[in-house]
Design an enzyme around this catalytic site. Structure first.
Site, PDB file in Angstrom:
ATOM      1  N   ASP A 101      42.878  33.831  37.636  1.00 20.02           N
ATOM      2  CA  ASP A 101      43.319  34.322  36.320  1.00 20.02           C
ATOM      3  C   ASP A 101      44.673  35.044  36.432  1.00 20.02           C
ATOM      4  O   ASP A 101      45.352  35.224  35.426  1.00 20.02           O
ATOM      5  CB  ASP A 101      42.266  35.271  35.722  1.00 20.02           C
ATOM      6  CG  ASP A 101      41.948  36.460  36.626  1.00 20.02           C
ATOM      7  OD1 ASP A 101      41.970  36.295  37.869  1.00 20.02           O
ATOM      8  OD2 ASP A 101      41.655  37.556  36.105  1.00 20.02           O
ATOM      9  N   TRP A 130      37.738  37.828  38.906  1.00 21.87           N
ATOM     10  CA  TRP A 130      36.895  38.997  39.195  1.00 21.87           C
ATOM     11  C   TRP A 130      35.567  38.592  39.857  1.00 21.87           C
ATOM     12  O   TRP A 130      34.477  38.884  39.359  1.00 21.87           O
ATOM     13  CB  TRP A 130      36.614  39.775  37.914  1.00 21.87           C
ATOM     14  CG  TRP A 130      37.785  40.557  37.387  1.00 21.87           C
ATOM     15  CD1 TRP A 130      39.104  40.426  37.719  1.00 21.87           C
ATOM     16  CD2 TRP A 130      37.715  41.589  36.384  1.00 21.87           C
ATOM     17  NE1 TRP A 130      39.858  41.315  36.992  1.00 21.87           N
ATOM     18  CE2 TRP A 130      39.045  42.037  36.168  1.00 21.87           C
ATOM     19  CE3 TRP A 130      36.687  42.157  35.639  1.00 21.87           C
ATOM     20  CZ2 TRP A 130      39.346  43.043  35.249  1.00 21.87           C
ATOM     21  CZ3 TRP A 130      36.987  43.148  34.725  1.00 21.87           C
ATOM     22  CH2 TRP A 130      38.300  43.592  34.539  1.00 21.87           C
ATOM     23  N   TYR A 178      51.118  37.908  44.224  1.00 27.40           N
ATOM     24  CA  TYR A 178      49.893  37.118  44.467  1.00 27.40           C
ATOM     25  C   TYR A 178      49.787  36.011  43.420  1.00 27.40           C
ATOM     26  O   TYR A 178      49.561  34.844  43.759  1.00 27.40           O
ATOM     27  CB  TYR A 178      48.671  38.045  44.416  1.00 27.40           C
ATOM     28  CG  TYR A 178      47.350  37.330  44.383  1.00 27.40           C
ATOM     29  CD1 TYR A 178      46.836  36.706  45.519  1.00 27.40           C
ATOM     30  CD2 TYR A 178      46.589  37.279  43.208  1.00 27.40           C
ATOM     31  CE1 TYR A 178      45.609  36.046  45.483  1.00 27.40           C
ATOM     32  CE2 TYR A 178      45.367  36.627  43.170  1.00 27.40           C
ATOM     33  CZ  TYR A 178      44.882  36.012  44.303  1.00 27.40           C
ATOM     34  OH  TYR A 178      43.672  35.360  44.263  1.00 27.40           O
ATOM     35  N   ALA A 180      42.529  31.523  50.884  1.00 26.02           N
ATOM     36  CA  ALA A 180      43.743  32.082  50.282  1.00 26.02           C
ATOM     37  C   ALA A 180      44.010  33.444  50.896  1.00 26.02           C
ATOM     38  O   ALA A 180      43.101  34.079  51.441  1.00 26.02           O
ATOM     39  CB  ALA A 180      43.580  32.235  48.774  1.00 26.02           C
ATOM     40  N   TYR A 181      45.263  33.862  50.775  1.00 25.71           N
ATOM     41  CA  TYR A 181      45.615  35.253  51.065  1.00 25.71           C
ATOM     42  C   TYR A 181      45.283  36.019  49.788  1.00 25.71           C
ATOM     43  O   TYR A 181      45.945  35.824  48.760  1.00 25.71           O
ATOM     44  CB  TYR A 181      47.103  35.342  51.419  1.00 25.71           C
ATOM     45  CG  TYR A 181      47.552  36.744  51.758  1.00 25.71           C
ATOM     46  CD1 TYR A 181      47.457  37.229  53.058  1.00 25.71           C
ATOM     47  CD2 TYR A 181      48.045  37.588  50.774  1.00 25.71           C
ATOM     48  CE1 TYR A 181      47.848  38.522  53.366  1.00 25.71           C
ATOM     49  CE2 TYR A 181      48.442  38.885  51.073  1.00 25.71           C
ATOM     50  CZ  TYR A 181      48.335  39.344  52.374  1.00 25.71           C
ATOM     51  OH  TYR A 181      48.716  40.628  52.670  1.00 25.71           O
ATOM     52  N   THR A 182      44.224  36.839  49.809  1.00 28.49           N
ATOM     53  CA  THR A 182      43.678  37.388  48.560  1.00 28.49           C
ATOM     54  C   THR A 182      43.958  38.881  48.364  1.00 28.49           C
ATOM     55  O   THR A 182      43.468  39.468  47.400  1.00 28.49           O
ATOM     56  CB  THR A 182      42.151  37.163  48.508  1.00 28.49           C
ATOM     57  OG1 THR A 182      41.563  37.708  49.696  1.00 28.49           O
ATOM     58  CG2 THR A 182      41.816  35.685  48.392  1.00 28.49           C
ATOM     59  N   LYS A 242      49.834  31.961  44.037  1.00 27.44           N
ATOM     60  CA  LYS A 242      48.702  31.109  43.653  1.00 27.44           C
ATOM     61  C   LYS A 242      49.146  30.039  42.655  1.00 27.44           C
ATOM     62  O   LYS A 242      48.647  28.917  42.669  1.00 27.44           O
ATOM     63  CB  LYS A 242      47.576  31.967  43.059  1.00 27.44           C
ATOM     64  CG  LYS A 242      46.852  32.868  44.064  1.00 27.44           C
ATOM     65  CD  LYS A 242      45.995  32.082  45.059  1.00 27.44           C
ATOM     66  CE  LYS A 242      44.812  31.422  44.388  1.00 27.44           C
ATOM     67  NZ  LYS A 242      44.007  30.632  45.353  1.00 27.44           N
ATOM     68  N   GLN A 269      34.319  35.009  50.756  1.00 25.75           N
ATOM     69  CA  GLN A 269      33.291  35.356  49.770  1.00 25.75           C
ATOM     70  C   GLN A 269      32.806  34.118  49.009  1.00 25.75           C
ATOM     71  O   GLN A 269      31.614  33.822  48.969  1.00 25.75           O
ATOM     72  CB  GLN A 269      33.888  36.370  48.780  1.00 25.75           C
ATOM     73  CG  GLN A 269      32.918  36.832  47.713  1.00 25.75           C
ATOM     74  CD  GLN A 269      33.603  37.667  46.646  1.00 25.75           C
ATOM     75  OE1 GLN A 269      34.754  37.436  46.295  1.00 25.75           O
ATOM     76  NE2 GLN A 269      32.899  38.641  46.132  1.00 25.75           N
ATOM     77  N   ASP A 317      45.230  27.856  60.964  1.00 26.15           N
ATOM     78  CA  ASP A 317      46.028  28.643  60.025  1.00 26.15           C
ATOM     79  C   ASP A 317      46.640  27.696  59.000  1.00 26.15           C
ATOM     80  O   ASP A 317      47.305  26.723  59.366  1.00 26.15           O
ATOM     81  CB  ASP A 317      47.128  29.377  60.807  1.00 26.15           C
ATOM     82  CG  ASP A 317      47.811  30.433  59.956  1.00 26.15           C
ATOM     83  OD1 ASP A 317      48.005  30.207  58.749  1.00 26.15           O
ATOM     84  OD2 ASP A 317      48.144  31.490  60.522  1.00 26.15           O
TER      85      ASP A 317
END
Ligand code: NAP
Length: 317
Positions: free
Chosen positions: A120, A168, A143, A78-80, A147, A22, A54
């Protein structure tokens, strides 16, 4: 913010990880507009990806980055999946923690500037918000922990490296809050949204411009890049509905406790993880208020989703 005229990126090779994600998609566009020679690093081969690998493979990360020889890297991969990370914290840590360490080591070896994208969710959200860049972190879920490990690895690798935390994020063709909300409103006519979860809604296009500007400035350390202000999910949802031409009353407030009773989720969310941008603002990098960004983006989204006529019919307008 000035990233497109005679920018400091003109002709510079900039590698973007997560290029098909995104933020990555908006970012590649912003960097190209600024005249950069963009290398799109992705997870899987496909449209919008120049080379795929990867992040969990230190060798693959090193090989691709050394082959690219970028002047700068913006690490947006990232793994989101926040709930997925709770179910498989090892995978989240391998991608977000160790994967970021691999990118940082390769960036250092290549002599490239590195800007990681942070979250955040490194903050507990239990009363300290809006958080400043130097505030103490204490994530409440896997998560956030993964991060946080990633940002620590980036900042430990070289004092000139940076992490820009955001929150967000919405925009683009994939899944995001305004798109999901409008789809549900189209299908159901009304919806309940939690009014006790707060952060700083951020338009991916504004974030991309700010990340490009921070790369030009070669900002070092931690930054907060969010649209200005903060909102609960409910306030955001009402604003999105309004901007889509709907009656905001189709969105009703509920509590997280009530929501979770009906739809249990494995990962806890910080109640208020809104961010304050102080350090980037000092460099002249500010994002507009979140309401202005919603007003700019959502009418286009509603048109694309052909949303207004369908919901207007179901609400009797
Ligand atoms: N979206 C938000 O609300 C939000 C909020 C705060 C911070 N952030 C941060 O912003 C950054 C960008 O997020 P986003 O919204 O653009 O997420 P996204 O749409 O999920 O994109 C993440 C990208 O990372 C790639 N990726 C995942 N695992 C990988 C692996 N093992 N190796 C290589 N690439 C991998 C994904 O590829 P595949 O999909 O093919 O696996 C995807 O293209 C992330 O650092 C995220 O933590 C996002």
């Amino acid at each position: 913010m000035q990233t497109n005229k005679e920018s400091g990126l003109r002709g510079q090779r900039v590698a973007v990880t997560g290029a098909a994600g995104q933020v990555g998609e908006y970012l590649c566009w912003a960097l190209e507009t600024a005249g950069a020679d963009v290398w799109r690093l992705g997870h899987h081969p496909g449209a919008g990806v120049d080379t795929a690998f990867d992040l969990t493979s230190a060798k693959a990360v090193r090989d691709r980055i050394l082959r690219c020889q970028p002047a700068a890297i913006i690490h947006a991969a990232a793994y989101t999946d926040v709930d997925g990370a709770e179910r498989d914290p090892g995978l989240a840590m391998a991608v977000n923690g160790e994967g970021s360490a691999h990118v940082a080591a390769a960036a250092k070896e290549a002599g490239a500037y590195l800007l990681g994208v942070g979250t955040d969710f490194v903050f507990p959200g239990d009363g300290g918000a809006p958080y400043r860049e130097g505030d103490a972190t204490n994530p409440v879920n896997a998560y956030g922990r993964s991060k946080l490990a990633g940002e620590q690895a980036i900042l430990a690798a070289d004092a000139s490296f940076a992490v820009a935390r955001t929150a967000w994020v919405y925009g683009g063709p994939g899944k995001h809050f305004p798109r999901t909300l409008l789809r549900l409103l189209r299908d159901r006519g009304s919806i309940e949204v939690v009014d006790d979860e707060t952060s700083s809604p951020t338009y991916a296009s504004d974030l991309a411009e700010a990340l490009a500007a921070l790369t030009i400035a070669r900002g070092a350390g931690i930054f907060h890049l969010v649209n200005e202000g903060h909102a609960t999910r409910f306030a955001l949802a009402r604003d999105v509905a309004r901007a889509a031409g709907l009656d905001p009353a189709v969105v009703q407030a509920t509590t997280t406790a009530d929501f979770l009773r009906k739809t249990p989720l494995p990962a806890r969310r910080p109640p208020n993880s809104s961010l304050r941008n102080e350090r980037a603002a000092a460099l002249g990098i500010r994002l507009r208020p979140w309401q202005d960004a919603v007003a700019a983006y959502v009418p286009k989204l509603a048109k694309e989703m052909r949303i207004a006529p369908a919901v207007a019919a179901t609400t009797g307008e």
